[in-house]
Write a protein that holds these residues in place. Sequence first.
Motif, PDB file in Angstrom:
ATOM      1  N   SER A 127       0.835  -1.194   0.000  1.00 52.74           N
ATOM      2  CA  SER A 127       0.000   0.000   0.000  1.00 52.74           C
ATOM      3  C   SER A 127       0.876   1.252   0.000  1.00 52.74           C
ATOM      4  O   SER A 127       1.756   1.407   0.844  1.00 52.74           O
ATOM      5  N   ARG A 128       0.657   2.097  -0.983  1.00 52.47           N
ATOM      6  CA  ARG A 128       1.371   3.363  -1.090  1.00 52.47           C
ATOM      7  C   ARG A 128       0.360   4.495  -1.213  1.00 52.47           C
ATOM      8  O   ARG A 128      -0.803   4.285  -1.579  1.00 52.47           O
TER       9      ARG A 128
ATOM     10  N   CYS B  24      -4.777   5.962  -1.251  1.00 55.45           N
ATOM     11  CA  CYS B  24      -3.897   4.794  -1.228  1.00 55.45           C
ATOM     12  C   CYS B  24      -4.157   3.893  -2.437  1.00 55.45           C
ATOM     13  O   CYS B  24      -5.285   3.816  -2.939  1.00 55.45           O
ATOM     14  N   PHE B  25      -3.130   3.212  -2.889  1.00 54.64           N
ATOM     15  CA  PHE B  25      -3.251   2.257  -3.989  1.00 54.64           C
ATOM     16  C   PHE B  25      -2.264   1.122  -3.747  1.00 54.64           C
ATOM     17  O   PHE B  25      -1.345   1.231  -2.927  1.00 54.64           O
TER      18      PHE B  25
ATOM     19  N   PRO C 225       6.871   7.366  -4.421  1.00 53.38           N
ATOM     20  CA  PRO C 225       5.606   6.969  -3.781  1.00 53.38           C
ATOM     21  C   PRO C 225       5.824   6.604  -2.316  1.00 53.38           C
ATOM     22  O   PRO C 225       6.561   5.659  -2.014  1.00 53.38           O
ATOM     23  N   PRO C 226       5.214   7.306  -1.373  1.00 55.35           N
ATOM     24  CA  PRO C 226       5.477   7.071   0.054  1.00 55.35           C
ATOM     25  C   PRO C 226       4.564   5.998   0.642  1.00 55.35           C
ATOM     26  O   PRO C 226       3.470   5.723   0.143  1.00 55.35           O
ATOM     27  N   LEU C 227       5.021   5.425   1.734  1.00 57.33           N
ATOM     28  CA  LEU C 227       4.215   4.516   2.524  1.00 57.33           C
ATOM     29  C   LEU C 227       3.245   5.314   3.400  1.00 57.33           C
ATOM     30  O   LEU C 227       3.538   6.454   3.773  1.00 57.33           O
ATOM     31  N   PRO C 228       2.083   4.731   3.760  1.00 60.87           N
ATOM     32  CA  PRO C 228       1.170   5.433   4.672  1.00 60.87           C
ATOM     33  C   PRO C 228       1.838   5.811   5.989  1.00 60.87           C
ATOM     34  O   PRO C 228       1.563   6.885   6.545  1.00 60.87           O
ATOM     35  N   SER C 229       2.728   4.952   6.505  1.00 56.11           N
ATOM     36  CA  SER C 229       3.407   5.262   7.763  1.00 56.11           C
ATOM     37  C   SER C 229       4.330   6.464   7.618  1.00 56.11           C
ATOM     38  O   SER C 229       4.537   7.220   8.581  1.00 56.11           O
ATOM     39  N   GLU C 230       4.900   6.645   6.432  1.00 57.80           N
ATOM     40  CA  GLU C 230       5.752   7.814   6.184  1.00 57.80           C
ATOM     41  C   GLU C 230       4.909   9.081   6.134  1.00 57.80           C
ATOM     42  O   GLU C 230       5.279  10.116   6.693  1.00 57.80           O
ATOM     43  N   VAL C 231       3.737   8.998   5.469  1.00 60.07           N
ATOM     44  CA  VAL C 231       2.862  10.169   5.342  1.00 60.07           C
ATOM     45  C   VAL C 231       2.381  10.634   6.706  1.00 60.07           C
ATOM     46  O   VAL C 231       2.245  11.837   6.958  1.00 60.07           O
TER      47      VAL C 231
ATOM     48  N   LEU D  24       2.225  15.205  -2.307  1.00 62.84           N
ATOM     49  CA  LEU D  24       1.011  14.475  -2.659  1.00 62.84           C
ATOM     50  C   LEU D  24       0.113  15.264  -3.608  1.00 62.84           C
ATOM     51  O   LEU D  24      -0.998  14.827  -3.913  1.00 62.84           O
ATOM     52  N   HIS D  25       0.575  16.414  -4.098  1.00 63.80           N
ATOM     53  CA  HIS D  25      -0.239  17.206  -5.017  1.00 63.80           C
ATOM     54  C   HIS D  25      -0.208  16.654  -6.438  1.00 63.80           C
ATOM     55  O   HIS D  25      -0.992  17.077  -7.286  1.00 63.80           O
TER      56      HIS D  25
END
Length: 456
Positions: A302-303, A310-311, A382-388, A399-400
């Motif tokens: 998940s990224r 997320c995708f 592409p970042p990981l959710p934990s990074e975001v 993320l724009h």
Amino acid sequence: MDAAIIIGSASLATLGREGLPFFTSTADVSESLTLVGPLLVLGWIASIVLAGGYARSVFDAGPDEYKRVVRASFIAAGLIGVGCFMAKYSLSRGFFLLIFAIGIPALVLGRVVLRRAVYAARRRGALLHRVVIAGSPSHVDEIAHVFRRESWLGYQVIGALTPAHDVETETGTGIPVLGNCDEATSVVLTAEADIVFFANGALTSSTQLRRIAWELEGKDVQVVVAPSVSDVSGERLRMRPVGGLPLVHIDPPRATDAARWGKRLFDLIGSTVLIAALSPVFFIAALSVKLHDRGPVLFRQSRVGKGGDCFSCLKFRSMVTDAEAQLARLATEGSADSVLFKMREDPRVTAPGRWLRRFSIDELPQLVNVFRGEMSLVGPRPPLPSEVERYVGDTGRRLHVRPGLTGLWQVSGRSDLSWDETVRLDLYYVDNWSMLQDLVILSRTVRAVFGSRGAY
């Protein structure tokens, strides 16, 4: 160098006109060049001179040097064509076409090669400019940091000038203070500096800068004013003097442009072509992963994409099947910084995974993400959710736009980059997007992949 290139282009054009089969009529070009040859070389060089192609200010940075050479070459071509017509001089049209078709790209390539040689020499400590930076200590350090990061510029900071009220002997990063800004002329001449940069806090009035410029007149010292503008591409800057004030206009950031249909169409066509062309590589990679341990071929993770959606990001699996379970244990051993986890010798990587990673083949399935519109060929990492979740400040601007299969982070060192440097490159891309920049990044990606820099 330009004269040699033009003469060489004339020789090749002569051989081509006399020997290529698609020229139906025969012509003795060599004889006609006895008179027009020297004039052609001198005229072409003169056009480049008049267009400013030899100006020191455009020599080693930016595309302006190339634009001037190309513009001057077309002017030379027009003048030679009109001159031969007016003088009723019979110059072979095939030769005329060939010399400029060969000569213009060759002149630009020669400048590129020369520029690369200068950059390499500067990184080794040669051909450096001695620089003094005037301004508040914080601004001096900020500019000096850029010069250290971009070593190809050749700016060697030898000291600083600070406001009179500052009594420190060096700045926060250790740059020696040579004096205060009121003593700029004498200090610069004593230090034998080539360039003096004036940053914020250096000057109390425009009259002071004008007086310093007068005092340094004829001293072979460049005076440069460094405004508080960084990480803005030249395409977004416009200088417009108004009432004697040199105003710098900054166009809006281009994040919106990077999300429009033109870029999406480019991604759609590009991903389709690449998937078809690289299908044998897909097959070999999938087969090697499957035969190694009989585990799944693809790794889905998940990224976070554009707008925070997320995708499922696709990769060829390059690690053992329980890699995620081992992550917590290895996090304390790896070279992780504030957000990213990176480990140069990760024990979870499989044998086929090593060569997949070395040439970034493990990331090729992301072409499917590009085709589906979840990613772009070029964009931020592409970042990981934990990074975001740990983003602070302006980092969320990444993320724009859609994340990219490659990007400035990829061609600038990949995993060798620090987190702050990765963010800086991504934000620069978001704010200064252009289709030309995308094409340049894609071309540089090939060299970065085969060089395997930062691939682990």
